[in-house]
Scaffold this motif. Structure first.
Motif, PDB file in Angstrom:
ATOM      1  N   GLU A 158       0.833  -1.206   0.000  1.00 27.11           N
ATOM      2  CA  GLU A 158       0.000   0.000   0.000  1.00 27.11           C
ATOM      3  C   GLU A 158       0.867   1.254   0.000  1.00 27.11           C
ATOM      4  OE1 GLU A 158      -3.596   2.285   0.156  1.00 27.11           O
ATOM      5  OE2 GLU A 158      -3.190   0.212  -0.384  1.00 27.11           O
ATOM      6  N   LEU A 159       1.902   1.284   0.826  1.00 26.54           N
ATOM      7  CA  LEU A 159       2.793   2.440   0.869  1.00 26.54           C
ATOM      8  C   LEU A 159       3.492   2.622  -0.465  1.00 26.54           C
ATOM      9  CD1 LEU A 159       4.062   4.766   2.425  1.00 26.54           C
ATOM     10  CD2 LEU A 159       5.753   3.157   3.335  1.00 26.54           C
ATOM     11  N   ARG A 160       3.931   1.551  -1.054  1.00 31.75           N
ATOM     12  CA  ARG A 160       4.595   1.624  -2.356  1.00 31.75           C
ATOM     13  C   ARG A 160       3.637   2.142  -3.431  1.00 31.75           C
ATOM     14  NH1 ARG A 160       4.338   0.588  -7.414  1.00 31.75           N
ATOM     15  NH2 ARG A 160       6.241   0.121  -8.483  1.00 31.75           N
ATOM     16  N   ASN A 161       2.421   1.604  -3.450  1.00 32.75           N
ATOM     17  CA  ASN A 161       1.443   2.021  -4.456  1.00 32.75           C
ATOM     18  C   ASN A 161       0.992   3.460  -4.250  1.00 32.75           C
ATOM     19  OD1 ASN A 161       1.648  -0.474  -5.654  1.00 32.75           O
ATOM     20  ND2 ASN A 161      -0.144  -1.303  -4.635  1.00 32.75           N
ATOM     21  N   LYS A 162       0.849   3.877  -2.989  1.00 39.47           N
ATOM     22  CA  LYS A 162       0.477   5.272  -2.728  1.00 39.47           C
ATOM     23  C   LYS A 162       1.592   6.210  -3.169  1.00 39.47           C
ATOM     24  CE  LYS A 162      -3.016   4.842   0.730  1.00 39.47           C
ATOM     25  NZ  LYS A 162      -4.073   5.718   0.982  1.00 39.47           N
ATOM     26  N   ALA A 163       2.834   5.804  -2.984  1.00 34.98           N
ATOM     27  CA  ALA A 163       3.957   6.630  -3.427  1.00 34.98           C
ATOM     28  C   ALA A 163       3.940   6.776  -4.943  1.00 34.98           C
ATOM     29  CB  ALA A 163       5.286   6.028  -2.969  1.00 34.98           C
ATOM     30  N   ALA A 164       3.654   5.693  -5.648  1.00 32.56           N
ATOM     31  CA  ALA A 164       3.588   5.740  -7.111  1.00 32.56           C
ATOM     32  C   ALA A 164       2.437   6.634  -7.577  1.00 32.56           C
ATOM     33  CB  ALA A 164       3.428   4.331  -7.670  1.00 32.56           C
ATOM     34  N   LYS A 165       1.273   6.468  -6.953  1.00 36.34           N
ATOM     35  CA  LYS A 165       0.102   7.272  -7.331  1.00 36.34           C
ATOM     36  C   LYS A 165       0.327   8.747  -6.990  1.00 36.34           C
ATOM     37  CE  LYS A 165      -4.841   7.718  -6.693  1.00 36.34           C
ATOM     38  NZ  LYS A 165      -5.962   7.506  -5.827  1.00 36.34           N
ATOM     39  N   PHE A 166       0.876   8.980  -5.811  1.00 38.19           N
ATOM     40  CA  PHE A 166       1.170  10.346  -5.372  1.00 38.19           C
ATOM     41  C   PHE A 166       2.157  11.003  -6.328  1.00 38.19           C
ATOM     42  CE2 PHE A 166       3.179  13.147  -1.966  1.00 38.19           C
ATOM     43  CZ  PHE A 166       2.138  14.051  -1.960  1.00 38.19           C
ATOM     44  N   ASN A 167       3.149  10.260  -6.760  1.00 35.71           N
ATOM     45  CA  ASN A 167       4.151  10.768  -7.690  1.00 35.71           C
ATOM     46  C   ASN A 167       3.496  11.172  -9.012  1.00 35.71           C
ATOM     47  OD1 ASN A 167       6.303  10.135  -9.955  1.00 35.71           O
ATOM     48  ND2 ASN A 167       7.379  10.699  -8.076  1.00 35.71           N
ATOM     49  N   GLN A 168       2.574  10.342  -9.482  1.00 38.60           N
ATOM     50  CA  GLN A 168       1.877  10.623 -10.732  1.00 38.60           C
ATOM     51  C   GLN A 168       1.013  11.884 -10.598  1.00 38.60           C
ATOM     52  OE1 GLN A 168      -0.945   7.611 -11.898  1.00 38.60           O
ATOM     53  NE2 GLN A 168      -0.729   8.126 -14.048  1.00 38.60           N
ATOM     54  N   GLU A 169       0.268  12.001  -9.481  1.00 37.51           N
ATOM     55  CA  GLU A 169      -0.581  13.172  -9.252  1.00 37.51           C
ATOM     56  C   GLU A 169       0.249  14.439  -9.146  1.00 37.51           C
ATOM     57  OE1 GLU A 169      -2.738  12.266  -5.711  1.00 37.51           O
ATOM     58  OE2 GLU A 169      -3.992  10.762  -6.689  1.00 37.51           O
ATOM     59  N   LEU A 170       1.372  14.356  -8.438  1.00 32.09           N
ATOM     60  CA  LEU A 170       2.221  15.534  -8.281  1.00 32.09           C
ATOM     61  C   LEU A 170       2.851  15.948  -9.594  1.00 32.09           C
ATOM     62  CD1 LEU A 170       4.040  14.890  -4.896  1.00 32.09           C
ATOM     63  CD2 LEU A 170       2.335  16.622  -5.390  1.00 32.09           C
ATOM     64  N   GLY A 171       3.182  14.978 -10.434  1.00 33.15           N
ATOM     65  CA  GLY A 171       3.743  15.293 -11.747  1.00 33.15           C
ATOM     66  C   GLY A 171       2.784  16.134 -12.561  1.00 33.15           C
TER      67      GLY A 171
END
Length: 163
Positions: A95-108
């Motif tokens: 979950e932490l890994r996937n949230k980091a990936a999703k968060f990274n995409q949103e921030l981009g």
């Protein structure tokens, strides 16, 4: 004597873990309960790493309420590097890994529209969190595949969603 430390990023998690332990395991030796900040420069034979939880914020300011790892990714590295013999991770690594990936995409996307000035820092930090979690998962998966080659260092990853 083997030194065991329960390490969490927040005082509230440390105190909750200490309380839970005292209620359930009062007849066992007590491990050291400590925050990640207090663990700097130290190590323990066995580290039980309690991952921080995600906070929920408003949609527009959701990134303001992310776990400490997105604001200070070094916290995660310290927490996961203090064990000399074994590390036990309590929390949902996937979950932490996937949230980091999703968060990274949103921030981009927000960065492209110049939505927030400090998004660049959070973008880099979320990449670091994802990379750290990918390395941990790779190590766990390689440990599962190599059960024949046992070393002195092991990782036990219990899949727990309520901690």
């Amino acid at each position: 004597r083997i030194k065991v430390s329960v390490v969490a990023p927040y005082n509230t998690l440390v105190n909750s873990a200490k309380f839970y332990y005292s209620q359930k395991f009062s007849n066992l030796p007590k491990p050291e309960f400590i925050t990640v900040a207090s663990m700097l420069g130290k190590e323990s034979d066995i580290v039980i790493a309690v991952l921080g939880k995600e906070y929920v914020g408003s949609k527009d300011l959701d990134f303001m309420y992310k776990t400490i790892y997105f604001w200070e990714p070094e916290t995660l590295n310290v927490q996961l590097s203090r064990a000399s013999r074994m590390m036990i991770v309590i929390g949902d690594v996937y979950e932490l890994r996937n949230k980091a990936a999703k968060f990274n995409q949103e921030l981009g996307l927000k960065l492209k529209s110049s939505y927030y000035g400090y998004v660049n820092v959070l973008l880099e930090n979320s990449k670091k969190v994802r990379s750290t979690m990918d390395k941990l998962l790779k190590l766990v998966n390689s440990e599962k595949r190599n059960k024949e080659s046992r070393s002195n260092y092991g990782i036990y990853y219990p899949y727990l969603t309520n901690y």
